[in-house]
Design an enzyme around this catalytic site. Structure first.
Site, mmCIF file in Angstrom:
data_model
loop_
_atom_site.group_PDB
_atom_site.id
_atom_site.type_symbol
_atom_site.label_atom_id
_atom_site.label_comp_id
_atom_site.label_asym_id
_atom_site.label_seq_id
_atom_site.Cartn_x
_atom_site.Cartn_y
_atom_site.Cartn_z
ATOM 1 N N TYR A 149 4.961 15.136 13.806
ATOM 2 C CA TYR A 149 4.583 15.203 15.245
ATOM 3 C C TYR A 149 3.895 14.951 16.782
ATOM 4 C CZ TYR A 149 4.543 19.325 12.386
ATOM 5 O OH TYR A 149 4.757 20.707 10.995
ATOM 6 N N LYS A 195 4.096 11.254 -1.014
ATOM 7 C CA LYS A 195 5.110 10.885 -0.953
ATOM 8 C C LYS A 195 5.949 9.196 -1.465
ATOM 9 C CE LYS A 195 9.139 12.708 -1.969
ATOM 10 N NZ LYS A 195 9.745 13.466 -3.769
ATOM 11 N N ASP A 227 6.292 17.499 -3.144
ATOM 12 C CA ASP A 227 7.257 18.259 -3.802
ATOM 13 C C ASP A 227 6.294 19.006 -5.083
ATOM 14 O OD1 ASP A 227 7.443 16.164 -5.054
ATOM 15 O OD2 ASP A 227 9.777 16.337 -5.208
ATOM 16 N N ASP A 251 0.795 21.361 6.827
ATOM 17 C CA ASP A 251 1.491 22.268 8.003
ATOM 18 C C ASP A 251 2.158 23.532 6.924
ATOM 19 O OD1 ASP A 251 2.582 23.965 9.450
ATOM 20 O OD2 ASP A 251 2.924 22.523 11.078
ATOM 21 N N ASP A 255 0.338 26.869 4.717
ATOM 22 C CA ASP A 255 1.474 27.910 5.104
ATOM 23 C C ASP A 255 1.911 28.915 3.705
ATOM 24 O OD1 ASP A 255 0.781 27.721 7.862
ATOM 25 O OD2 ASP A 255 3.033 28.269 7.888
#
Length: 357
Positions: A149, A195, A227, A251, A255
């Site tokens: 970001y 990751k 994942d 993020d 959610d």
């Protein structure tokens, strides 16, 4: 009754109602702050400033200069939500989300705390089976001012676009310490998400978190690929205590965690750094339901509890707000049951147009 000679604590809160349902839920949060002030003898000066699309409308800037100055001077910042479909095609510097990123950067709030606790009264509101939800209590610690970001270079040139995923050891170390310190106050278990099998940045993340973990021998540390973490978060959410993640992974996962409690509208957050903290419910602006008196304010009210505890070190008032939320839910309020004006009907909420937090 307050003693005549008692000293009244005074705090200035910069209130940024934002866009869409932001002003609606923040109005309820302000009411809660004032009620806390009356009960505990605290004086809150609530000063409103434009942010997001409201900032563009007021000053041609999603993070106006007046707002920039105000948040720096405040004791804490309370934010609603930002985002407006009318600005989806606007230049990047006019997008409400750009203002949000600039706000976080200015305050230096690098550690985002997102608690996910399933209220017993709302177990039946989640699409997951009840036996997976009882006792769920997860704290997501998300790095907030680095990663994709904020990384440079970034941009788009016709059919090609680029974003840069960048982290330094110092950025990772400071948010990792927040996670480990939080775990010491909870159940003593940190799960770090990365990751590392394909990303060099994640390899640095894992190495740094592992090294920091050596300073906390009383805290158990394990690592998961993002994942796998996403799968386990819904398959076995009770396995998690503190979940430590970089910016974009946090993020997404936070959610996803909303499915555990049944709605994004129930989840608060605190963003902490070296200066004033930033406190906001994790949902977006939901412009499709704005003005309809259907937005659930519980996330915003729970955010007040985090503001009191983490922003102002007022643990007793924070606990009182949390008890009030639990009691209201136990009594059947704010569950989508009532159709009386003024009570939130959250199951009708739609978050497809919510801005990324």
């Amino acid at each position: 009754m307050r003693d005549a000679g008692s000293v009244v604590k005074k705090y200035t809160i910069a209130v940024l109602p934002g866009d869409g349902i932001g002003p609606e839920v923040i109005a309820e949060a302000e009411r809660m702050l004032l009620a806390v002030g009356d009960r505990f003898g605290i004086e809150f000066s609530l000063r409103r400033f434009p942010m997001g699309a409201a900032g563009v409308a007021a000053a041609g800037d999603p993070f106006p200069e007046e707002t920039r100055a105000a948040v720096t001077r405040a004791d804490a910042v309370l934010l609603g939500a930002v985002g407006d479909p009318s600005l989806d095609r606007a230049p990047r510097h006019l997008k409400p989300e750009s203002g949000l990123l600039a706000l976080r950067a200015q305050l230096g709030v690098y550690a985002n705390l997102r608690p996910v606790q399933v209220f017993p009264a709302l177990v039946d509101r989640s699409p997951l089976k009840a036996d997976r939800l009882h006792g769920v209590d997860v704290l997501i610690v998300r790095e907030l001012t680095g990663g994709l970001y904020y990384g440079e270079p970034r941009g788009r040139d016709g059919a090609t676009a680029v974003n840069t995923l960048r982290y330094s050891t110092a950025e990772i170390e400071r948010v990792a310490r927040v996670a480990f310190e939080s775990a010491r106050q909870r159940r003593g278990h940190v799960t770090s998400v990365d990751k590392a099998n394909v990303l060099e940045v994640s390899q640095l993340w894992r190495e740094t978190v592992t090294r920091v973990g050596q300073d906390y021998p009383d805290v158990q540390l394990d690592h998961l690929y993002v994942d796998t973490a996403a799968m386990r978060l819904v398959a076995d959410p009770r396995a998690f205590d503190v979940l430590l993640t970089e910016n974009m992974f946090g993020d997404i996962l936070s959610d996803e965690a909303a499915v555990l409690v049944g709605s994004l509208g129930l989840l608060p957050s605190a963003s902490l750094g070296e200066g004033p903290g930033l406190f906001e419910p994790i949902h977006g602006s939901a412009p499709d339901i704005a003005g309809g008196d259907v937005a659930n304010p519980i996330g915003a009210i729970a955010t007040v509890a985090m503001l009191l505890r983490h922003g102002l070190s007022l643990a007793e008032p924070a606990a009182a707000v949390e008890r009030a939320i639990s009691l209201a839910l136990e009594q059947g309020r704010a569950r989508g049951i009532s159709r009386r004006p003024g009570l939130p009907r959250w199951e009708r909420g739609k978050w497809e147009n919510a801005s990324p937090n």
